[in-house]
Motif scaffolding. Structure first.
Motif, mmCIF file in Angstrom:
data_model
loop_
_atom_site.group_PDB
_atom_site.id
_atom_site.type_symbol
_atom_site.label_atom_id
_atom_site.label_comp_id
_atom_site.label_asym_id
_atom_site.label_seq_id
_atom_site.Cartn_x
_atom_site.Cartn_y
_atom_site.Cartn_z
ATOM 1 N N GLU A 185 56.635 17.619 74.214
ATOM 2 C CA GLU A 185 55.841 17.545 72.969
ATOM 3 C C GLU A 185 56.833 17.718 71.831
ATOM 4 O O GLU A 185 57.414 18.796 71.667
ATOM 5 C CB GLU A 185 54.831 18.698 72.906
ATOM 6 C CG GLU A 185 53.728 18.629 73.915
ATOM 7 C CD GLU A 185 52.742 17.530 73.659
ATOM 8 O OE1 GLU A 185 52.859 16.840 72.627
ATOM 9 O OE2 GLU A 185 51.868 17.348 74.508
ATOM 10 N N LEU A 186 57.013 16.685 71.003
ATOM 11 C CA LEU A 186 58.133 16.710 70.062
ATOM 12 C C LEU A 186 57.658 16.610 68.606
ATOM 13 O O LEU A 186 56.553 16.970 68.284
ATOM 14 C CB LEU A 186 59.123 15.607 70.448
ATOM 15 C CG LEU A 186 59.549 15.656 71.927
ATOM 16 C CD1 LEU A 186 60.434 14.476 72.286
ATOM 17 C CD2 LEU A 186 60.235 16.969 72.278
ATOM 18 N N HIS A 231 70.025 29.627 72.822
ATOM 19 C CA HIS A 231 69.362 28.390 73.253
ATOM 20 C C HIS A 231 69.861 27.950 74.629
ATOM 21 O O HIS A 231 69.184 27.233 75.355
ATOM 22 C CB HIS A 231 69.628 27.268 72.252
ATOM 23 C CG HIS A 231 69.027 27.511 70.904
ATOM 24 N ND1 HIS A 231 67.725 27.907 70.733
ATOM 25 C CD2 HIS A 231 69.551 27.400 69.663
ATOM 26 C CE1 HIS A 231 67.468 28.028 69.437
ATOM 27 N NE2 HIS A 231 68.567 27.741 68.767
ATOM 28 N N GLU A 234 61.521 14.462 59.926
ATOM 29 C CA GLU A 234 60.602 15.598 59.931
ATOM 30 C C GLU A 234 61.193 16.732 59.089
ATOM 31 O O GLU A 234 62.289 17.209 59.377
ATOM 32 C CB GLU A 234 60.396 16.060 61.368
ATOM 33 C CG GLU A 234 59.379 17.159 61.479
ATOM 34 C CD GLU A 234 59.090 17.505 62.923
ATOM 35 O OE1 GLU A 234 60.047 17.765 63.662
ATOM 36 O OE2 GLU A 234 57.898 17.526 63.291
ATOM 37 N N THR A 241 58.222 22.044 74.304
ATOM 38 C CA THR A 241 57.768 21.697 72.955
ATOM 39 C C THR A 241 58.852 22.109 71.977
ATOM 40 O O THR A 241 59.340 23.241 72.028
ATOM 41 C CB THR A 241 56.444 22.388 72.606
ATOM 42 O OG1 THR A 241 55.440 21.938 73.514
ATOM 43 C CG2 THR A 241 56.004 22.045 71.187
ATOM 44 N N GLY A 242 59.198 21.206 71.088
ATOM 45 C CA GLY A 242 60.229 21.510 70.101
ATOM 46 C C GLY A 242 60.625 20.236 69.391
ATOM 47 O O GLY A 242 59.856 19.265 69.336
ATOM 48 N N SER A 243 61.819 20.227 68.862
ATOM 49 C CA SER A 243 62.254 19.070 68.089
ATOM 50 C C SER A 243 62.612 17.896 69.007
ATOM 51 O O SER A 243 62.937 18.092 70.189
ATOM 52 C CB SER A 243 63.462 19.449 67.246
ATOM 53 O OG SER A 243 64.518 19.833 68.093
ATOM 54 N N THR A 303 59.432 26.887 74.543
ATOM 55 C CA THR A 303 58.491 26.755 73.423
ATOM 56 C C THR A 303 59.141 27.074 72.067
ATOM 57 O O THR A 303 60.115 27.803 71.998
ATOM 58 C CB THR A 303 57.267 27.676 73.659
ATOM 59 O OG1 THR A 303 57.696 29.019 73.821
ATOM 60 C CG2 THR A 303 56.487 27.240 74.882
ATOM 61 N N THR A 351 66.197 18.186 70.442
ATOM 62 C CA THR A 351 66.331 19.072 71.602
ATOM 63 C C THR A 351 65.625 18.467 72.820
ATOM 64 O O THR A 351 66.123 18.572 73.943
ATOM 65 C CB THR A 351 65.755 20.473 71.290
ATOM 66 O OG1 THR A 351 66.347 20.942 70.080
ATOM 67 C CG2 THR A 351 66.057 21.452 72.388
ATOM 68 N N LYS A 355 60.384 30.470 78.428
ATOM 69 C CA LYS A 355 61.498 30.814 77.532
ATOM 70 C C LYS A 355 61.031 30.524 76.102
ATOM 71 O O LYS A 355 61.019 29.382 75.675
ATOM 72 C CB LYS A 355 62.709 29.944 77.899
ATOM 73 C CG LYS A 355 64.060 30.544 77.579
ATOM 74 C CD LYS A 355 64.331 30.789 76.121
ATOM 75 C CE LYS A 355 64.548 29.539 75.312
ATOM 76 N NZ LYS A 355 64.601 29.810 73.863
ATOM 77 N N CYS A 387 53.756 20.328 63.904
ATOM 78 C CA CYS A 387 54.285 19.004 64.260
ATOM 79 C C CYS A 387 53.301 17.893 63.931
ATOM 80 O O CYS A 387 53.697 16.776 63.638
ATOM 81 C CB CYS A 387 54.635 18.989 65.727
ATOM 82 S SG CYS A 387 53.292 19.610 66.729
ATOM 83 N N TRP A 405 58.626 28.124 67.661
ATOM 84 C CA TRP A 405 58.170 29.316 66.947
ATOM 85 C C TRP A 405 56.966 29.088 66.047
ATOM 86 O O TRP A 405 56.427 30.034 65.496
ATOM 87 C CB TRP A 405 59.313 29.850 66.067
ATOM 88 C CG TRP A 405 60.079 28.753 65.370
ATOM 89 C CD1 TRP A 405 61.278 28.229 65.767
ATOM 90 C CD2 TRP A 405 59.690 28.015 64.201
ATOM 91 N NE1 TRP A 405 61.662 27.213 64.913
ATOM 92 C CE2 TRP A 405 60.710 27.070 63.941
ATOM 93 C CE3 TRP A 405 58.589 28.076 63.340
ATOM 94 C CZ2 TRP A 405 60.644 26.185 62.866
ATOM 95 C CZ3 TRP A 405 58.524 27.188 62.277
ATOM 96 C CH2 TRP A 405 59.549 26.258 62.055
ATOM 97 N N ASN A 406 56.535 27.865 65.821
ATOM 98 C CA ASN A 406 55.559 27.646 64.743
ATOM 99 C C ASN A 406 54.141 28.113 65.078
ATOM 100 O O ASN A 406 53.502 28.751 64.259
ATOM 101 C CB ASN A 406 55.586 26.186 64.278
ATOM 102 C CG ASN A 406 55.295 25.223 65.386
ATOM 103 O OD1 ASN A 406 55.514 25.522 66.557
ATOM 104 N ND2 ASN A 406 54.787 24.062 65.043
#
Ligand code: NAD
Length: 492
Positions: free
Chosen positions: A263-264, A222, A396, A240-242, A161, A245, A187, A297, A163-164
């Protein structure tokens, strides 16, 4: 007691096999408040050996306990977890604002209370879910058979996951994964480990969720996430992240052909049609991009306005943006807090500089707010003068930065909205509902709001088309991402 007076209580320990413990190496790393740049504590720095312990525990809990088949235990555990969050709400709220830099106001919705609420929704869903469907008798290939279809948990889920909105994303994975009968290794992002380790403490101390069912491995590295996605004992990765990644996760999961749920990122369009309430729409677009300093996002970051109303729209949007300054997240009136880190602020400032190189103009913002000596703040910023192919309109930025682009009618607006590698979200504004729906139906994204309607809710699936992801989070679709399907037949 106000939020800024509340003590910030984090959790240093990992949760592995039911035990709250230090990293095997004994190492820790620092947790930093993005609004003050102060170190507010430390957390255990999980390494490959801690991850190995966590996966071993999750595998054993899935294979050798009744968790996967005991719906009643799972529902009870999720309800206990929800109650534990509610019992410690003030403490967790203060910690969340300090760790994430999120405005306090947002913790009463997506940043804390809404995800806690979603645990109840998913517990109800599991309780009433039809795990088996009888398809009756048939004679496939001439063999009379009685058939049924059974839904079963996938197995060990590796959840990775960002941080936002950490509680939202941690719980949107953990809730359905557990409700479906899986075991989990979570993680979290290195920037917001406490939101996850506090969750671990609540699970260990205040629920009947058995040892090994949930394991939480915070890490400054990471690479621990990469190890989780390649491990053959893990059946599914929920990431979930960029987008960059996410692609790496898919590649590292490919060797063991895991189920991969992604989920990007996004670069969503806010489309204003020529009959819309222009000022109301522009105010909403400005407010949205300031929320949590644009670190969402699904936030709409491209404002598409009718060409003949362009100047009026820019003026109106700039006026609202200038009234939403970046400020102290503990102040209940703040909408735009800091960015999460110096690294992220550098990135956002790099894009603002790039707008100039792409012949864009900064109408408002563009710098750091006056008088904020500490903290990773950036002013809400409005960019005009670039077209949709500019990097600032395609990539983004993940900051409070809005790009305004003119369109020449509905078809052109749809083409611009879809001219993106992403397909996460969007917004359409028109005085004519049918017209708005026609445009909405042509936009290739996983969610769209019409005239300010909000799709964010535990029962609404959320996710992306194109490079914004694979699969859906939340809703029944999100729950079923964590299930396998078994078809069974016996002689009729
Ligand atoms: P990120 O991709 O850098 O990191 C996300 C997570 O992946 C972190 O836990 C990180 O440690 C881990 N990670 C990094 N490299 C890895 C690898 N090679 N293998 C496995 N795990 C790895 O993203 P971020 O900077 O933490 O978050 C911001 C991004 O997340 C933005 O692009 C944003 O759009 C996206 N995001 C998407 C959604 C969504 O639901 N679509 C929600 C929130 C954030």
């Amino acid at each position: 007691m106000t939020i800024s007076e509340h003590p910030v209580i984090g959790e240093e320990r990992l949760l592995i096999d039911g035990e709250l413990r230090r990293a095997r190496s004994g190492r820790t790393f620092e947790v930093v408040n993005p609004a003050t740049e102060e170190v507010i504590g430390v957390v255990a720095d999980g390494g490959p050996d801690d991850l190995d312990d966590a996966i071993t525990a999750a595998r054993r809990a899935f294979d050798d306990s009744s968790w996967a088949t005991d719906v009643e235990l799972r529902v009870r555990g999720l309800r206990q977890l929800q109650s534990a969050f509610l019992a410690h709400a003030d403490e967790i709220r203060a910690m969340t604002v300090a760790e994430t830099g999120s405005p306090l106001s947002l913790t009463y919705s997506a940043q804390l209370d809404a995800p806690v609420d979603s645990l109840g929704w998913v517990a109800d869903l599991a309780e009433g879910y039809q795990w088996e469907t009888d398809l009756g008798d048939a004679a496939p290939l001439g063999i009379p058979s009685h058939r049924w279809v059974r839904r079963e948990p996938t197995g060990v889920v590796g959840a990775i996951t960002p941080w936002n909105v950490p509680h939202q994303i941690n719980l949107a994975k953990l809730g359905p994964a557990l409700a479906a009968g899986n075991t989990v290794v979570l993680k979290p992002a290195p920037d917001t480990p406490w939101c996850a380790t506090v969750l671990g403490r609540l699970i260990a101390e205040e629920t009947d969720i058995p040892p090994g069912v949930v394991n939480i491995v915070a890490s400054s590295e990471h690479t621990v996430g990469a190890l989780l996605s390649s491990d053959p004992r893990v059946d599914q990765i929920s990431f979930t992240g960029s987008t960059a990644t996410g692609k790496r996760v898919m590649i590292s999961a490919a060797d063991t052909l895991k189920k991969v749920f992604l989920e990007l990122g996004g670069k969503s369009a806010f489309v204003i049609l020529d009959d819309a309430d222009l000022r109301g729409a522009c105010a909403t677009a400005a407010f949205t991009v300031c929320t949590h300093a644009g670190q969402g996002c699904a936030i709409t970051t491209r404002l598409l306005v009718p060409r003949h109303q362009f100047d009026e729209a820019v003026e109106s949007t700039a006026k609202v943006l200038s009234k939403l300054p970046a400020g102290d997240p503990t102040d209940p009136g703040t909408i735009c807090g800091p960015l999460i880190s110096a690294r992220q602020r550098d990135r956002v400032e790099g894009y603002i500089a790039l707008a100039g190189e792409e012949h864009g103009t900064i109408v408002t913002g563009g710098g750091r707010p006056d008088g904020m000596e500490r903290g990773y703040f950036v002013e809400p910023t409005l960019i005009v003068g670039v077209d949709n192919s500019a990097r600032v309109a395609q990539e983004e930025i993940f900051g409070p930065v809005l790009v305004v682009i003119p369109h020449d009618g509905d078809d052109h607006a749809v083409a611009l909205a879809n001219d993106s590698a992403y397909g996460l979200s969007g917004s359409v504004w028109s005085a004519d509902r049918e017209r708005a729906i026609r445009v909405t139906d042509r936009i290739r994204t996983g969610t769209v709001g019409i005239n300010g309607g909000l799709w964010f809710s535990p029962d609404m699936p959320f996710g992306g088309y194109k490079q914004s992801g694979v699969g859906r989070e939340s809703g029944v679709a999100g729950f079923e991402e964590y299930l396998e399907t078994k078809s069974i037949a016996e002689p009729a």
